[in-house]
Design a protein around this motif. Structure first.
Motif, PDB file in Angstrom:
ATOM      1  N   ALA A  97     -19.908  -7.192   6.683  1.00 56.57           N
ATOM      2  CA  ALA A  97     -19.804  -7.233   8.141  1.00 56.57           C
ATOM      3  C   ALA A  97     -20.789  -6.273   8.793  1.00 56.57           C
ATOM      4  CB  ALA A  97     -18.374  -6.903   8.567  1.00 56.57           C
ATOM      5  N   ALA A  98     -20.927  -5.099   8.223  1.00 60.54           N
ATOM      6  CA  ALA A  98     -21.773  -4.062   8.826  1.00 60.54           C
ATOM      7  C   ALA A  98     -23.256  -4.395   8.747  1.00 60.54           C
ATOM      8  CB  ALA A  98     -21.509  -2.722   8.143  1.00 60.54           C
ATOM      9  N   VAL A  99     -23.678  -5.033   7.647  1.00 56.90           N
ATOM     10  CA  VAL A  99     -25.119  -5.273   7.479  1.00 56.90           C
ATOM     11  C   VAL A  99     -25.542  -6.675   7.916  1.00 56.90           C
ATOM     12  CG1 VAL A  99     -25.265  -3.610   5.592  1.00 56.90           C
ATOM     13  CG2 VAL A  99     -24.907  -6.036   5.053  1.00 56.90           C
ATOM     14  N   GLY A 100     -24.607  -7.451   8.454  1.00 58.96           N
ATOM     15  CA  GLY A 100     -24.968  -8.778   8.937  1.00 58.96           C
ATOM     16  C   GLY A 100     -25.031  -9.829   7.857  1.00 58.96           C
ATOM     17  N   LEU A 101     -24.235  -9.648   6.810  1.00 61.26           N
ATOM     18  CA  LEU A 101     -24.182 -10.640   5.734  1.00 61.26           C
ATOM     19  C   LEU A 101     -22.788 -11.260   5.636  1.00 61.26           C
ATOM     20  CD1 LEU A 101     -26.245  -8.824   2.940  1.00 61.26           C
ATOM     21  CD2 LEU A 101     -26.955 -10.799   4.318  1.00 61.26           C
ATOM     22  N   GLY A 102     -22.168 -11.480   6.802  1.00 59.21           N
ATOM     23  CA  GLY A 102     -20.817 -12.016   6.834  1.00 59.21           C
ATOM     24  C   GLY A 102     -20.681 -13.354   6.143  1.00 59.21           C
ATOM     25  N   SER A 103     -21.766 -14.112   6.084  1.00 60.12           N
ATOM     26  CA  SER A 103     -21.695 -15.431   5.438  1.00 60.12           C
ATOM     27  C   SER A 103     -21.467 -15.329   3.933  1.00 60.12           C
ATOM     28  CB  SER A 103     -22.999 -16.202   5.695  1.00 60.12           C
ATOM     29  OG  SER A 103     -24.104 -15.514   5.126  1.00 60.12           O
ATOM     30  N   LEU A 104     -21.704 -14.127   3.370  1.00 57.56           N
ATOM     31  CA  LEU A 104     -21.518 -13.942   1.928  1.00 57.56           C
ATOM     32  C   LEU A 104     -20.129 -13.430   1.564  1.00 57.56           C
ATOM     33  CD1 LEU A 104     -24.894 -12.205   0.973  1.00 57.56           C
ATOM     34  CD2 LEU A 104     -24.363 -14.653   1.033  1.00 57.56           C
ATOM     35  N   THR A 105     -19.371 -12.997   2.581  1.00 53.83           N
ATOM     36  CA  THR A 105     -18.096 -12.327   2.316  1.00 53.83           C
ATOM     37  C   THR A 105     -17.181 -13.142   1.421  1.00 53.83           C
ATOM     38  OG1 THR A 105     -18.236 -11.238   4.473  1.00 53.83           O
ATOM     39  CG2 THR A 105     -16.087 -11.228   3.367  1.00 53.83           C
ATOM     40  N   ASP A 106     -16.983 -14.388   1.764  1.00 63.76           N
ATOM     41  CA  ASP A 106     -16.050 -15.235   1.014  1.00 63.76           C
ATOM     42  C   ASP A 106     -16.748 -16.248   0.118  1.00 63.76           C
ATOM     43  OD1 ASP A 106     -13.683 -14.078   2.115  1.00 63.76           O
ATOM     44  OD2 ASP A 106     -14.126 -15.138   3.994  1.00 63.76           O
ATOM     45  N   ASP A 107     -18.032 -16.065  -0.042  1.00 64.16           N
ATOM     46  CA  ASP A 107     -18.764 -16.935  -0.968  1.00 64.16           C
ATOM     47  C   ASP A 107     -18.148 -16.768  -2.359  1.00 64.16           C
ATOM     48  OD1 ASP A 107     -20.755 -17.765  -2.945  1.00 64.16           O
ATOM     49  OD2 ASP A 107     -22.212 -17.799  -1.311  1.00 64.16           O
ATOM     50  N   PRO A 108     -17.743 -17.865  -3.003  1.00 63.29           N
ATOM     51  CA  PRO A 108     -17.071 -17.743  -4.313  1.00 63.29           C
ATOM     52  C   PRO A 108     -17.861 -16.947  -5.345  1.00 63.29           C
ATOM     53  CG  PRO A 108     -16.920 -19.979  -3.476  1.00 63.29           C
ATOM     54  CD  PRO A 108     -17.850 -19.265  -2.550  1.00 63.29           C
ATOM     55  N   ARG A 109     -19.181 -16.911  -5.220  1.00 63.31           N
ATOM     56  CA  ARG A 109     -19.991 -16.156  -6.170  1.00 63.31           C
ATOM     57  C   ARG A 109     -19.852 -14.644  -5.984  1.00 63.31           C
ATOM     58  NH1 ARG A 109     -25.792 -18.076  -4.703  1.00 63.31           N
ATOM     59  NH2 ARG A 109     -24.794 -17.858  -2.641  1.00 63.31           N
ATOM     60  N   PHE A 110     -19.406 -14.225  -4.773  1.00 68.51           N
ATOM     61  CA  PHE A 110     -19.450 -12.811  -4.444  1.00 68.51           C
ATOM     62  C   PHE A 110     -18.122 -12.250  -3.927  1.00 68.51           C
ATOM     63  CE2 PHE A 110     -23.713 -14.557  -2.872  1.00 68.51           C
ATOM     64  CZ  PHE A 110     -24.309 -14.438  -4.127  1.00 68.51           C
ATOM     65  N   ALA A 111     -17.115 -13.067  -3.769  1.00 67.81           N
ATOM     66  CA  ALA A 111     -15.885 -12.639  -3.103  1.00 67.81           C
ATOM     67  C   ALA A 111     -15.139 -11.545  -3.862  1.00 67.81           C
ATOM     68  CB  ALA A 111     -14.968 -13.839  -2.879  1.00 67.81           C
ATOM     69  N   THR A 112     -15.281 -11.507  -5.182  1.00 65.65           N
ATOM     70  CA  THR A 112     -14.620 -10.471  -5.979  1.00 65.65           C
ATOM     71  C   THR A 112     -15.670  -9.709  -6.793  1.00 65.65           C
ATOM     72  OG1 THR A 112     -14.272 -11.884  -7.912  1.00 65.65           O
ATOM     73  CG2 THR A 112     -12.544 -11.894  -6.192  1.00 65.65           C
ATOM     74  N   ASN A 113     -15.312  -8.506  -7.165  1.00 64.98           N
ATOM     75  CA  ASN A 113     -16.276  -7.697  -7.897  1.00 64.98           C
ATOM     76  C   ASN A 113     -16.688  -8.345  -9.211  1.00 64.98           C
ATOM     77  OD1 ASN A 113     -17.747  -5.060  -8.371  1.00 64.98           O
ATOM     78  ND2 ASN A 113     -16.442  -5.148 -10.180  1.00 64.98           N
ATOM     79  N   SER A 114     -15.728  -8.939  -9.919  1.00 62.43           N
ATOM     80  CA  SER A 114     -16.071  -9.554 -11.199  1.00 62.43           C
ATOM     81  C   SER A 114     -17.098 -10.665 -11.010  1.00 62.43           C
ATOM     82  CB  SER A 114     -14.820 -10.093 -11.891  1.00 62.43           C
ATOM     83  OG  SER A 114     -14.172 -11.056 -11.085  1.00 62.43           O
ATOM     84  N   GLU A 115     -16.966 -11.429  -9.921  1.00 63.88           N
ATOM     85  CA  GLU A 115     -17.939 -12.489  -9.650  1.00 63.88           C
ATOM     86  C   GLU A 115     -19.276 -11.897  -9.196  1.00 63.88           C
ATOM     87  OE1 GLU A 115     -17.746 -15.729 -10.296  1.00 63.88           O
ATOM     88  OE2 GLU A 115     -15.845 -15.185 -11.263  1.00 63.88           O
ATOM     89  N   ARG A 116     -19.225 -10.802  -8.442  1.00 64.70           N
ATOM     90  CA  ARG A 116     -20.485 -10.177  -8.021  1.00 64.70           C
ATOM     91  C   ARG A 116     -21.242  -9.635  -9.233  1.00 64.70           C
ATOM     92  NH1 ARG A 116     -17.018  -8.457  -3.960  1.00 64.70           N
ATOM     93  NH2 ARG A 116     -16.798  -6.319  -4.752  1.00 64.70           N
ATOM     94  N   VAL A 117     -20.523  -9.116 -10.221  1.00 62.31           N
ATOM     95  CA  VAL A 117     -21.182  -8.649 -11.434  1.00 62.31           C
ATOM     96  C   VAL A 117     -21.842  -9.821 -12.152  1.00 62.31           C
ATOM     97  CG1 VAL A 117     -20.800  -7.656 -13.722  1.00 62.31           C
ATOM     98  CG2 VAL A 117     -19.699  -6.626 -11.722  1.00 62.31           C
ATOM     99  N   ARG A 118     -21.137 -10.940 -12.238  1.00 61.16           N
ATOM    100  CA  ARG A 118     -21.694 -12.111 -12.920  1.00 61.16           C
ATOM    101  C   ARG A 118     -22.917 -12.671 -12.199  1.00 61.16           C
ATOM    102  NH1 ARG A 118     -16.045 -13.347 -13.399  1.00 61.16           N
ATOM    103  NH2 ARG A 118     -15.340 -13.200 -15.571  1.00 61.16           N
TER     104      ARG A 118
END
Length: 409
Positions: A273-294
């Motif tokens: 939200a702070a950096v203007g990447l709100g579209s990525l917040t709930d993206d299934p690839r990034f919504a959880t830390n385990s997915e962000r690591v992958r």
């Protein structure tokens, strides 16, 4: 020899948690001196025994210098007194033995066996002083097939695997920016000494604290080694990044670099939200830390592109206001003048006999009932030789004789 007749007097009057504790410091360079300086900062009376010719090796490790003193020596030797004698001279060795027989703590970082050959090993000292806490720092420890190998910081970092996980992913392994193995060994030694002193209150007996540079680095592997044990996968290098948290690393900005630590999914939502990447917040690839690591390779370029639009100072303000852990990557001069560092009293100054006003990094240990204090500047080579010998009952004629044959400074 009756140890009770050689008990050093409390030469220095000062407060501190370790006030009244007598430490005989036979160490040199970094690991041992860092440990004994920590004890000295907390109030212990530390007698630094130096070679009568050149003294601690680091007295010659310059530039940089401050006047006639090396910056290296000044960094880890405050609050100590210097006794400069020839340990190969029988009379001088006997005098140092007497100090050891009355000391609470003895610290040395010779190669295993060297102190014993000088008559200053644990068994010799403990026979006359059963309560002594004797600490030995070496490259590989007092046991094992490598025990007699010389110990160097960079070698311990290399053998321990630490260098294999330090550096950029596509670059070579690198050592820490500071001598991490030496400093870690010094910290482990201080912990061991304090533990042994605590047990001595219960048993009345001291013990031998055995710390190695390699062991200290292996212990620091912590979650890195645990991950290997769990998976059998050899850890990679990630540069400033974290192997199991994303995003948690340094990023370039329009001006300067910034460190961001998004340690959980709640912080991820704040960050996007702070950096203007709100579209990525709930993206299934990034919504959880385990997915962000992958999917780190997909995510990081998107973050880098956005952060390149503003400066490190601007992003620091934005993210801090949003409650996201953030810090500009300071140069050393910026770090030493950071308002929080100054407010915590982490930079101190003291007057030195020849170097003038010396600025040093203070102890990070803050005790509510009497913290550390910087009492005296790092000593000149042999500055306290006469005072210490006189306090032991050595008369002026004998001291003059020792000096005349070149066995003391």
């Amino acid at each position: 020899m009756d140890a009770s007749t050689t008990q050093p007097s409390p030469w220095l009057e000062h407060d501190g948690a370790l006030s009244g504790l007598c430490v005989l410091d036979l160490s040199r360079i970094l690991s041992g001196p860092f440990s004994t300086m920590t004890l000295a900062d907390l109030g212990a009376d530390v007698i630094k025994v130096e070679d009568h010719r050149g003294g601690d090796d680091t007295r010659a490790w310059g530039p940089p210098y401050q006047e006639d003193q090396t910056a290296y020596f000044l960094s880890v030797n405050r609050n100590k007194r210097s006794l400069a004698v020839d340990l190969k001279d029988p009379e001088c060795r006997e005098l140092v033995q007497r100090l050891a027989y009355g000391a609470d703590v003895v610290v040395e970082n010779f190669r295993p066996g060297t102190a014993a050959r000088l008559g200053l090993g644990y068994e010799e000292i403990a026979a006359a002083n059963p309560g002594v806490v004797y600490a030995s720092i070496s490259g590989y420890g007092q046991t094992g097939p490598f025990r007699e190998e010389p110990g160097y910081d960079a070698i311990a970092q290399a053998l321990s695997g630490m260098m294999s996980v330090t550096g950029e992913t596509d670059g070579p392994p690198v050592r820490f920016g500071v001598s991490g193995a030496d400093l870690a060994a010094g910290m482990w030694t201080t912990i061991g000494i304090l533990a042994a002193l605590h047990e001595r209150k219960r048993t009345g007996h001291g013990q031998w604290v055995d710390v190695s540079l390699l062991d200290g680095q292996i212990a620091w592997l912590t979650y890195i080694s645990s991950g290997y044990f769990a998976t059998g996968r050899v850890p990679d290098r990630y540069g400033s990044a974290h192997p199991t948290i994303v995003p948690y690393q340094a990023f370039p900005t329009a001006e300067g670099h910034i460190m961001i630590a998004v340690g959980n999914d709640r912080l991820w939502r704040r960050f996007t939200a702070a950096v203007g990447l709100g579209s990525l917040t709930d993206d299934p690839r990034f919504a959880t830390n385990s997915e962000r690591v992958r999917h780190r390779d997909d995510l990081l370029p998107l973050i880098e592109k956005m952060l390149a639009e503003r400066t490190a100072a601007e992003w620091s303000q934005v993210l801090s206001k949003a409650g996201v852990p953030v810090g500009r990557i300071n140069t050393v001069d910026q770090a030493l003048t950071h308002p929080q560092v100054v407010a915590r009293g982490m930079i101190t100054e003291i007057e030195h006999a020849t170097a003038g006003t010396v600025h040093t990094v203070a102890s990070p240990v803050k005790l509510s009932a009497g913290s550390h204090q910087v009492r005296t500047a790092p000593p000149l080579h042999g500055e306290h030789t006469d005072d210490i010998l006189t306090a032991m009952g050595v008369d002026d004629v004998r001291i003059a004789g020792i000096r005349a044959r070149g066995a003391a400074r």
